[in-house]
Scaffold this motif. Structure first.
Motif, short mmCIF file in Angstrom:
data_model
loop_
_atom_site.label_atom_id
_atom_site.label_comp_id
_atom_site.label_asym_id
_atom_site.label_seq_id
_atom_site.Cartn_x
_atom_site.Cartn_y
_atom_site.Cartn_z
N SER A 87 -25.75 -29.72 8.42
CA SER A 87 -27.23 -29.73 8.00
C SER A 87 -28.30 -29.55 9.41
O SER A 87 -29.34 -28.97 9.45
CB SER A 87 -27.34 -31.29 7.55
N MET A 88 -27.46 -30.20 10.49
CA MET A 88 -28.54 -30.22 11.64
C MET A 88 -28.24 -28.64 12.19
O MET A 88 -29.38 -28.26 12.72
CB MET A 88 -27.86 -31.19 12.76
N ASP A 137 -28.51 -51.20 10.52
CA ASP A 137 -27.54 -50.12 10.63
C ASP A 137 -28.09 -48.85 10.68
O ASP A 137 -29.21 -48.52 10.31
CB ASP A 137 -26.61 -50.40 9.20
N ILE A 138 -27.27 -47.75 11.17
CA ILE A 138 -27.51 -46.45 11.26
C ILE A 138 -26.89 -45.68 10.33
O ILE A 138 -25.45 -45.73 10.58
CB ILE A 138 -27.33 -45.82 12.73
N VAL A 139 -27.51 -45.13 9.30
CA VAL A 139 -26.87 -44.51 8.37
C VAL A 139 -27.33 -43.10 8.29
O VAL A 139 -28.41 -42.60 8.32
CB VAL A 139 -27.10 -45.19 7.06
N LEU A 140 -26.16 -42.33 7.92
CA LEU A 140 -26.01 -40.86 7.71
C LEU A 140 -25.12 -40.56 6.29
O LEU A 140 -24.01 -40.78 6.37
CB LEU A 140 -25.36 -40.15 8.82
N PHE A 141 -25.94 -39.78 5.54
CA PHE A 141 -25.33 -39.61 4.19
C PHE A 141 -24.54 -40.60 3.59
O PHE A 141 -23.55 -40.64 3.07
CB PHE A 141 -24.19 -38.23 4.38
N ASN A 142 -25.19 -41.65 3.65
CA ASN A 142 -24.62 -43.11 3.01
C ASN A 142 -23.41 -43.57 3.61
O ASN A 142 -22.79 -44.39 3.03
CB ASN A 142 -24.47 -42.84 1.37
N MET A 143 -23.50 -43.58 4.90
CA MET A 143 -22.13 -43.74 5.97
C MET A 143 -22.86 -44.45 6.78
O MET A 143 -23.53 -43.93 7.62
CB MET A 143 -21.09 -42.77 6.06
N ARG A 144 -22.34 -45.77 7.37
CA ARG A 144 -22.95 -46.33 8.43
C ARG A 144 -22.09 -45.73 9.63
O ARG A 144 -20.92 -45.68 9.80
CB ARG A 144 -22.76 -47.82 8.30
N LEU A 145 -22.77 -45.59 10.83
CA LEU A 145 -22.18 -45.28 12.15
C LEU A 145 -21.78 -46.47 12.91
O LEU A 145 -22.47 -47.35 12.98
CB LEU A 145 -23.19 -44.33 12.86
N ALA A 146 -20.46 -46.46 13.61
CA ALA A 146 -20.16 -47.53 14.34
C ALA A 146 -21.00 -47.65 15.71
O ALA A 146 -21.29 -46.66 16.16
CB ALA A 146 -18.56 -47.48 14.62
N ARG A 147 -21.06 -48.71 16.31
CA ARG A 147 -22.00 -48.86 17.36
C ARG A 147 -21.33 -48.25 18.58
O ARG A 147 -22.21 -47.78 19.25
CB ARG A 147 -21.77 -50.76 17.82
N GLU A 148 -20.06 -48.06 18.78
CA GLU A 148 -19.69 -47.31 19.78
C GLU A 148 -19.93 -45.73 19.64
O GLU A 148 -20.03 -45.21 20.79
CB GLU A 148 -18.14 -47.43 20.09
N ARG A 149 -20.29 -45.33 18.53
CA ARG A 149 -20.59 -44.08 18.45
C ARG A 149 -21.86 -43.73 18.75
O ARG A 149 -22.22 -42.83 19.50
CB ARG A 149 -20.39 -43.45 16.73
N VAL A 150 -22.99 -44.73 18.60
CA VAL A 150 -24.20 -44.59 19.08
C VAL A 150 -24.19 -44.72 20.51
O VAL A 150 -24.92 -43.97 21.22
CB VAL A 150 -24.99 -45.73 18.23
N LEU A 151 -23.51 -45.62 21.11
CA LEU A 151 -23.33 -45.95 22.57
C LEU A 151 -23.23 -44.49 23.19
O LEU A 151 -23.42 -44.13 24.43
CB LEU A 151 -22.69 -47.00 23.08
N LYS A 152 -21.77 -43.90 22.65
CA LYS A 152 -21.44 -42.61 23.45
C LYS A 152 -22.29 -41.73 23.28
O LYS A 152 -22.61 -40.96 24.20
CB LYS A 152 -20.18 -42.41 22.43
N LEU A 171 -17.82 -36.47 6.82
CA LEU A 171 -19.35 -36.87 7.45
C LEU A 171 -19.74 -36.09 8.36
O LEU A 171 -20.96 -35.58 8.78
CB LEU A 171 -19.58 -38.41 7.44
N HIS A 172 -18.77 -35.78 9.47
CA HIS A 172 -18.78 -34.92 10.62
C HIS A 172 -19.36 -33.27 10.16
O HIS A 172 -20.34 -32.93 10.76
CB HIS A 172 -17.41 -34.94 11.25
N SER A 173 -18.66 -32.99 9.05
CA SER A 173 -19.24 -31.51 8.66
C SER A 173 -20.34 -31.44 8.05
O SER A 173 -21.41 -30.61 8.32
CB SER A 173 -17.80 -31.08 7.68
N LYS A 174 -20.84 -32.46 7.13
CA LYS A 174 -22.07 -32.67 6.66
C LYS A 174 -23.20 -32.65 7.88
O LYS A 174 -24.35 -31.92 7.82
CB LYS A 174 -22.21 -33.98 5.97
#
Length: 450
Positions: free
Chosen positions: A237-238, A339-354, A230-233
């Motif tokens: 893309s960005m 939920d915050i979803v990228l490429f059909n995968m949900r991001l953990a709450r701590e990722r968003v807060l970070k 997911l990180h590489s995608k």
């Protein structure tokens, strides 16, 4: 308080911050000595330390022209600092440990994990081996292409030296160049605005250095694994979106500007727009006069510089993954999604807060430094904002403010480069007290937002 001075008790962020600071001071001391300058005189300590900071933090902002001020010895010190700063001093230390067949301790693995911005120690030494191999291989290819092209413009020996030097500088996303020694200072790559070989080679090195070693490893091993993380995608893309949008916006804004793209051929316009879109990925070289850009273009480049490169790379900024996470969070909120979803995968709450924490701290740093510099420097506000963001993003693009900075300005920009390279969150962890697990939670409250 006594624990603060016990190195064995230091956290990985504190060791990283201290290590980078010591390398900068050592490099600054060497650059003050007469043998490092072209005229054989002592360089003022503040200029030497500023240059060492810029090199170690792979930025490229300079108070004296690199090509005309520094001797060959000084230039070698600078490029060595760029290499150590780009890969990280712990990566270089690991290289020596591997060569000497020394065991990598748990403490060292923790520091490497922090330096590479990894979530776990699993496979960290294997990743470091790949980092070293990929870096040297890419730099060698870039140096060869540069040397072959520049052998038509200068003696072969000088072309090889320039090729190696700029190959290291470009891959590590440092904006340093040596072309000021040919007469015009701070000229960067403006003499090669129409040259496809120089443009393509420089852009290749900058992009590869900016996407990060994790992504490079993922792409190279794609045939075996048949998938990307997911990180590489997100990074690919960005990065692609920012480069495409950046090139289009700069092309449109500057198309009729006779001082930049307007006077170039169609090929030149395209090359220049593409290069100026790639350079804010925290690289620093330029092929057109940045001062002559329209203010809209300059401000747009400020936004690109603030976003910066990707995690685990040689670049700075808040990073492409942070920006993507914030955009995804905004879209999820607008759509009423939990939920915050990228490429059909949900991001953990701590990722968003970070991501939110990094962005707020970074924005606060840039705005605070810009406000102070607006009172100490006799420059236009946009120029100061541009220079500050360039320092934070470890970019190196300049509107000519840096060589004219006051003593306070040089110190502030140096500190901003340092914070940008290590990251404001890492600095906060380094100077703050050790985190302790909370034994209780407060009751939930509600406030009105918006």
């Amino acid at each position: 308080m006594a624990e603060y001075f016990k190195i064995s008790k230091w956290s990985p962020p504190r060791i990283l911050v201290t290590g980078f600071a010591l390398i900068i001071l050592l490099g600054g001391f060497l650059l003050t000595l007469p043998f490092a300058s072209r005229d054989g005189t002592y360089t003022p300590f503040i200029d030497a330390v500023f240059t060492a900071t810029s090199a170690t933090c792979v930025t490229g902002l300079v108070t004296v022209d690199t090509g005309s001020h520094w001797s060959v010895a000084g230039q070698i010190i600078i490029v060595a600092l760029i290499q150590v700063g780009g890969l990280g001093f712990m990566t270089m230390a690991t290289l020596f440990a591997i060569v000497l067949r020394k065991r990598i301790s748990l403490k060292e693995r923790l520091i490497l994990q922090e330096a590479m911005n990894q979530s776990s120690m699993e496979g960290i030494v294997r990743l470091i081996r790949k980092v070293i191999f990929y870096s040297l291989a890419i730099e060698l290819v870039g140096a060869t292409l540069f040397a072959l092209r520049w052998s038509f413009d200068m003696p072969v020996g000088q072309a090889i030296y320039f090729g190696i030097w700029h190959g290291i500088s470009m891959f590590n996303n440092a904006g340093f160049d040596l072309f000021g020694q040919f007469g015009t200072q701070y000229v960067s790559l403006t003499g090669y605005v129409n040259d496809p070989i120089v443009n393509l080679t420089a852009m290749m090195l900058i992009i590869l250095g900016g996407i990060g070693f994790i992504v490079m490893s993922d792409v190279i091993e794609y045939k075996q694994r048949k998938r990307l993380s997911l990180h590489s995608k997100v990074v690919l893309s960005m990065t692609g979106a920012l480069l495409a949008v950046g090139a289009i916006v700069i092309f449109i804004f500057e198309f009729t500007n006779l001082k930049t793209l307007g006077a170039l051929s169609w090929d030149g316009k395209i090359w220049a727009a593409m290069f100026q879109s790639v350079a804010p990925r925290t690289a620093g070289p330029n092929t057109v006069d940045l001062v002559a850009l329209r203010q809209a273009t300059q401000f747009f480049i400020v936004l690109l510089m603030f976003i910066g490169a990707s995690p685990g790379s040689t670049g700075g900024g808040i990073k492409t993954t942070t920006f993507t996470t914030l955009i995804a969070a905004v879209i999820a909120m607008i759509r009423g999604k939990e939920d915050i979803v990228l490429f059909n995968m949900r991001l953990a709450r701590e990722r968003v807060l970070k991501a939110l924490t990094i962005t707020v701290l970074s924005l606060a740093l840039v705005l605070a430094v810009t406000m102070v510099l607006s009172t100490t420097e006799d420059q236009a506000f946009l120029k100061i904002l541009f220079e500050t963001t360039s320092a934070f993003g470890t970019v190196g693009l300049s509107l000519g403010v840096t060589p004219e900075l006051t003593l306070i300005g040089k110190i502030l920009i140096s500190l901003t480069m340092f914070a940008g390279r290590l990251g404001p969150l890492t600095l906060a962890y380094a100077v703050g007290p050790r985190a302790e697990k909370e034994l209780y939670r407060y009751p939930e409250g509600k406030i009105t937002i918006g």
